[in-house]
Scaffold this motif. Sequence first.
Motif: not given
Length: 614
Positions: A359, A508, A511, A563
Amino acid sequence: MGAARSAAATAKPVGAARCAAATGQNEGVYVLVRRASDGEFLVDTLDEAGIPRAAVRRLTLSAFLSFVASVEPSTPAPRWVWDDTALIYPTLLAGGIRVRRCYDLRLCHVILKNSALTMTSELALAAPDRWDVASSPASDQAVPRATLFDFDATSVDDGTGESTAREFRRQLDAVASAGEPGRLRLLLAAESSGALVAAEMRYAGLPWRTDVHDLLLTRELGARVALGVRPERLETLAQCIRSELDDAALNPDSPQELIKALQRAGLAVTSTRGWELKKLQHPVIEPLLQYKKLSRLLSANGWTWMESWVVDGRFHADYVPGGVVTGRWATRGGGALQLPRQIRGAVVADDGWKFVVADAAQLEPRILAALAQDTGMARAGRGTDLYAGIVSSGVVETRDHAKVAMLGAMYGATTGESGRLMPRLARAYPQAIALTESAARAGERGEVVTTRLGRSSPIPGPGWHESQAQAYHQEATATDERRARSQARDWGRFTRNFIVQGSAAEWALCWIAEIRRELTALTIADAPPGLPGESGSRAERSASPGARAPFNSTPHLVFFLHDEVIVHTPAVHADAVVQIVTTAAETAGRLLFGDFPVDFMLTVATVDNYAQAK
């Protein structure tokens, strides 16, 4: 007080076009896919302008699966263009086929229709059509509106797929007409990749041990009882609450009864929300708060939930990418975005496998620093906890003060401890605070604000504008003026946070897209030459009998919460997955913010069950 469409509070671009090009968004060929009303698939290849290269082919299901399997290994990979990933991709997954890239027309349409960057495009100016009905995200953090799920992929089908091709060309034109098309291309690619991840996570499922879940529930609640009967511990707490409030017939599950009982006991309450109850001093408060906590566990993740949502040892969460107006995800039942700590021990990796849980620490404040190009704030979080860095810089005395002040800056708290600390934060980090204040003022004027990559906030509704106009009318009362100011401040708090939360959602998405891409590359590298990535002796040795192909022997994402991610991986790949997840965070930062020196730090753990990670 008009609703001017503007890109207010948008950060200055930092290499967005270069970053978009680096993702390979314009490489290769587009393959348009649409499911016809008779169940067959309409398929054609398109050029970079979205123009079909040849006549549309009609393929049966088996022929379609064979076609995708034969084309997908091409280098570069094709970009599959379809109406809705959630409607097409599960069919491919059921056939054991994964794709590397896609373009989700439904998700991309809502971005382009509402973005300030494309406000003059044909798509933005067109009258509402089926794409607009299908693409309405929720305006809050709740479950999306029902219309989001009513998308009919076969509606307005002319038998050739031309309606879908026409929509794709409108979208390409809208992006090309934008002042900074690179930003939007990156956003659309990330949004579409997120749709692939969501479909894959639902199909693969989150490993879940129902026997462990049952033990955890029994430990918290007592032995399982018939539906409608309180487990032992809840009933004991209910009796305690009745005794403390001197009401033998009280039903603690009824807010109306509970409020009346509390008021009779001399407590000034207007709701039974936990934050309000915690302010009160009375012997009933502690058992009441515990009752509410356990009651929530029973209703949200109890035995009935377990039997409804866990199938063959997997929790198949139904994620909804873009389900919230800021770009955050929602879920359609199951509560995947709210798995309480009491049951996380039931999330257990398969034998020979591990979870890599990661996270992002203080994601939204770091996003704010990068958006505002505030080097002082970025420096405070470099290589360390951002809140601790703010304390070390002498801005505030404690980490709790730093957190409260930062949350106030992003959510508009102006009273109490946050209001007291805000001036210090503004002096230390003027660019960051100026950005949030500018976004708030824009919202108070009814204007639109835009995230880093180009997602714009909605305009307030007609009722909001009517209230603002009434406040300036010559016959306006003090009540009218107070109402207008209150509504303006509320919308300002929304736009203040929109740019930060929305940009964090974009980070995110980049990611998880990068994680997915690198996990696929790791799988291919592990396979012997000439064999598919999910085959090979090493992969076969780590194969999980409880997982579905093509995820039974390869590392794959199984959970995503704003996240936080969980990757389920054969133990032999765990170290490589940790590196992939960590590097992907750095890559996402560069994609959004170029070389601006902000760290996106992760907490990463390799564990056997989810509870061990926290």
